[in-house]
Design a protein around this motif. Sequence first.
Motif, short mmCIF file in Angstrom:
data_model
loop_
_atom_site.label_atom_id
_atom_site.label_comp_id
_atom_site.label_asym_id
_atom_site.label_seq_id
_atom_site.Cartn_x
_atom_site.Cartn_y
_atom_site.Cartn_z
N TYR A 31 -7.44 0.85 10.30
CA TYR A 31 -6.12 0.23 10.27
C TYR A 31 -5.45 0.56 11.60
O TYR A 31 -5.23 1.72 11.91
CB TYR A 31 -5.29 0.78 9.10
N TRP A 76 4.40 -1.38 3.73
CA TRP A 76 3.01 -1.56 4.13
C TRP A 76 2.57 -2.93 3.62
O TRP A 76 3.15 -3.46 2.68
CB TRP A 76 2.14 -0.47 3.50
N ILE A 81 1.14 -0.15 11.91
CA ILE A 81 1.74 0.80 10.98
C ILE A 81 3.21 0.44 10.80
O ILE A 81 3.95 0.28 11.77
CB ILE A 81 1.61 2.25 11.51
N ARG A 91 0.82 -1.20 0.00
CA ARG A 91 0.00 0.00 0.00
C ARG A 91 0.87 1.26 0.00
O ARG A 91 0.53 2.24 -0.62
CB ARG A 91 -0.93 -0.02 1.22
N GLY A 92 1.98 1.23 0.67
CA GLY A 92 2.84 2.39 0.76
C GLY A 92 3.50 2.79 -0.54
O GLY A 92 4.07 3.86 -0.65
N TYR A 110 4.58 9.58 8.36
CA TYR A 110 4.34 8.44 7.47
C TYR A 110 4.00 8.79 6.03
O TYR A 110 3.81 7.89 5.22
CB TYR A 110 3.19 7.59 8.03
#
Length: 186
Positions: free
Chosen positions: A131, A143, A136, A5-6, A177
């Motif tokens: 989430y 991610w 995290i 996802r990141g 983040y």
Amino acid sequence: MTAPRGSTAAAAPHPATCSPPKFGPWPTSPLPSVTFYNQEDTVTNQLRNGVRGLMLDMYDFENDIWLCHSFQGQCYNFTAFEPAINTLKEVEEFLTENPLEIVTIIIEEYVRAPKGLTKLFTDAGLVKFWYPISEIPMNGMDWPSVTDMVAKNHRLLVFTSDASKEANEGIVYQRRYMAENENVSS
């Protein structure tokens, strides 16, 4: 769906609210308005049309948490849009109806009520998608993939501009983040 996802980017309208302020010149208020709504679509329609990031400005106002587009950390009658719960319920409905989708909310925050955001997201029914901060990724770790996030039903990422909310309410402080680019030209 297997990429972390990141490693993705998303457009996030600011502010994502579209309705005119509650107390502005729309349609009959004698008060001048100093804020303008930026979106023609409702939040629901933005989500249906592919927007997956929502930037929302949240303030204490009228003994509740409201969406405002204001200044100096204060919401006024002429900058207030609506109670934030209305928009968050739209997000809840979208996530319920679209079990493979992930939404990110970035809050420019001026809420001082203790646990105000926690209560707001709980009342909107969004906690079931949240989430957890404990998962995290730290120190440059990846991610999870979208597939993994969907499988765990961790489909709502919430970030705040207030660093103290990370320890006090478990809401991720955005500057740790994410990167933000406000100067995109076409």
